[in-house]
Design a protein around this motif. Sequence first.
Motif, PDB file in Angstrom:
ATOM      1  N   ILE A  45       0.869  -1.181   0.000  1.00  0.00           N
ATOM      2  CA  ILE A  45       0.000   0.000   0.000  1.00  0.00           C
ATOM      3  C   ILE A  45       0.902   1.227   0.000  1.00  0.00           C
ATOM      4  CG2 ILE A  45      -1.797   1.242   1.265  1.00  0.00           C
ATOM      5  CD1 ILE A  45      -2.356  -1.575   2.628  1.00  0.00           C
ATOM      6  N   VAL A  46       0.656   2.120  -0.962  1.00  0.00           N
ATOM      7  CA  VAL A  46       1.473   3.324  -1.095  1.00  0.00           C
ATOM      8  C   VAL A  46       0.544   4.537  -1.111  1.00  0.00           C
ATOM      9  CG1 VAL A  46       3.370   4.409  -2.350  1.00  0.00           C
ATOM     10  CG2 VAL A  46       3.017   1.943  -2.556  1.00  0.00           C
ATOM     11  N   PRO A  47       0.326   5.158   0.054  1.00  0.00           N
ATOM     12  CA  PRO A  47      -0.586   6.304   0.105  1.00  0.00           C
ATOM     13  C   PRO A  47       0.091   7.608  -0.310  1.00  0.00           C
ATOM     14  CG  PRO A  47       0.198   5.795   2.299  1.00  0.00           C
ATOM     15  CD  PRO A  47       0.773   4.741   1.375  1.00  0.00           C
ATOM     16  N   TYR A  48      -0.694   8.473  -0.928  1.00  0.00           N
ATOM     17  CA  TYR A  48      -0.255   9.856  -1.121  1.00  0.00           C
ATOM     18  C   TYR A  48      -0.358  10.528   0.243  1.00  0.00           C
ATOM     19  CZ  TYR A  48      -0.633   9.858  -6.253  1.00  0.00           C
ATOM     20  OH  TYR A  48      -0.464   9.628  -7.599  1.00  0.00           O
ATOM     21  N   LEU A  49       0.711  11.136   0.696  1.00  0.00           N
ATOM     22  CA  LEU A  49       0.679  11.825   1.979  1.00  0.00           C
ATOM     23  C   LEU A  49      -0.023  13.168   1.840  1.00  0.00           C
ATOM     24  CD1 LEU A  49       4.222  10.966   3.343  1.00  0.00           C
ATOM     25  CD2 LEU A  49       2.084   9.680   3.531  1.00  0.00           C
ATOM     26  N   ARG A  50      -0.275  13.812   2.974  1.00  0.00           N
ATOM     27  CA  ARG A  50      -0.942  15.119   2.988  1.00  0.00           C
ATOM     28  C   ARG A  50      -0.299  16.069   1.990  1.00  0.00           C
ATOM     29  NH1 ARG A  50      -2.271  17.029   8.949  1.00  0.00           N
ATOM     30  NH2 ARG A  50      -3.410  15.199   9.639  1.00  0.00           N
ATOM     31  N   GLY A  51      -1.147  16.692   1.165  1.00  0.00           N
ATOM     32  CA  GLY A  51      -0.659  17.668   0.208  1.00  0.00           C
ATOM     33  C   GLY A  51      -0.185  17.091  -1.110  1.00  0.00           C
ATOM     34  N   TYR A  52      -0.331  15.789  -1.301  1.00  0.00           N
ATOM     35  CA  TYR A  52       0.142  15.134  -2.516  1.00  0.00           C
ATOM     36  C   TYR A  52      -0.999  14.414  -3.226  1.00  0.00           C
ATOM     37  CZ  TYR A  52       4.930  15.735  -0.858  1.00  0.00           C
ATOM     38  OH  TYR A  52       6.114  16.256  -0.434  1.00  0.00           O
ATOM     39  N   GLY A  53      -0.889  14.335  -4.541  1.00  0.00           N
ATOM     40  CA  GLY A  53      -1.792  13.516  -5.346  1.00  0.00           C
ATOM     41  C   GLY A  53      -3.250  13.742  -5.054  1.00  0.00           C
ATOM     42  N   MET A  54      -3.971  12.642  -4.874  1.00  0.00           N
ATOM     43  CA  MET A  54      -5.411  12.689  -4.667  1.00  0.00           C
ATOM     44  C   MET A  54      -5.817  12.866  -3.209  1.00  0.00           C
ATOM     45  SD  MET A  54      -6.357   9.568  -7.258  1.00  0.00           S
ATOM     46  CE  MET A  54      -5.208   8.469  -6.424  1.00  0.00           C
ATOM     47  N   THR A  55      -4.890  12.906  -2.289  1.00  0.00           N
ATOM     48  CA  THR A  55      -5.229  13.045  -0.874  1.00  0.00           C
ATOM     49  C   THR A  55      -5.703  14.466  -0.604  1.00  0.00           C
ATOM     50  OG1 THR A  55      -3.736  11.300  -0.197  1.00  0.00           O
ATOM     51  CG2 THR A  55      -4.327  12.918   1.482  1.00  0.00           C
ATOM     52  N   ARG A  56      -6.872  14.566   0.015  1.00  0.00           N
ATOM     53  CA  ARG A  56      -7.494  15.863   0.277  1.00  0.00           C
ATOM     54  C   ARG A  56      -8.043  15.920   1.695  1.00  0.00           C
ATOM     55  NH1 ARG A  56      -5.021  16.894  -3.579  1.00  0.00           N
ATOM     56  NH2 ARG A  56      -5.747  17.340  -5.647  1.00  0.00           N
TER      57      ARG A  56
END
Length: 81
Positions: A45-56
């Motif tokens: 699992i590779v999450p986009y961290l805060r402020g990146y990609g689709m993470t809102r």
Amino acid sequence: MLNVGYAETGSANGHPVILLHGWPYNIHSYVDVAPLLASTGYRVIVPYLRGYGMTRFLSSETFRNGQQSAIAVDIIAGGSA
């Protein structure tokens, strides 16, 4: 607090491995290693961290904090959702 975007690969029943990118990188930093881990049976699992990609953030009122402790809370909370 967050809607976290992420990439996932590997067996749904495999031991989970969470790969966290740092600044100024993103999830694409793991394009080579994620498939290797998945091929050995891990659930990657590779999450986009805060402020990146689709993470809102879900609310414009939420305090913005990029400290490592805040990111750890995000990851722990995501595992209980």
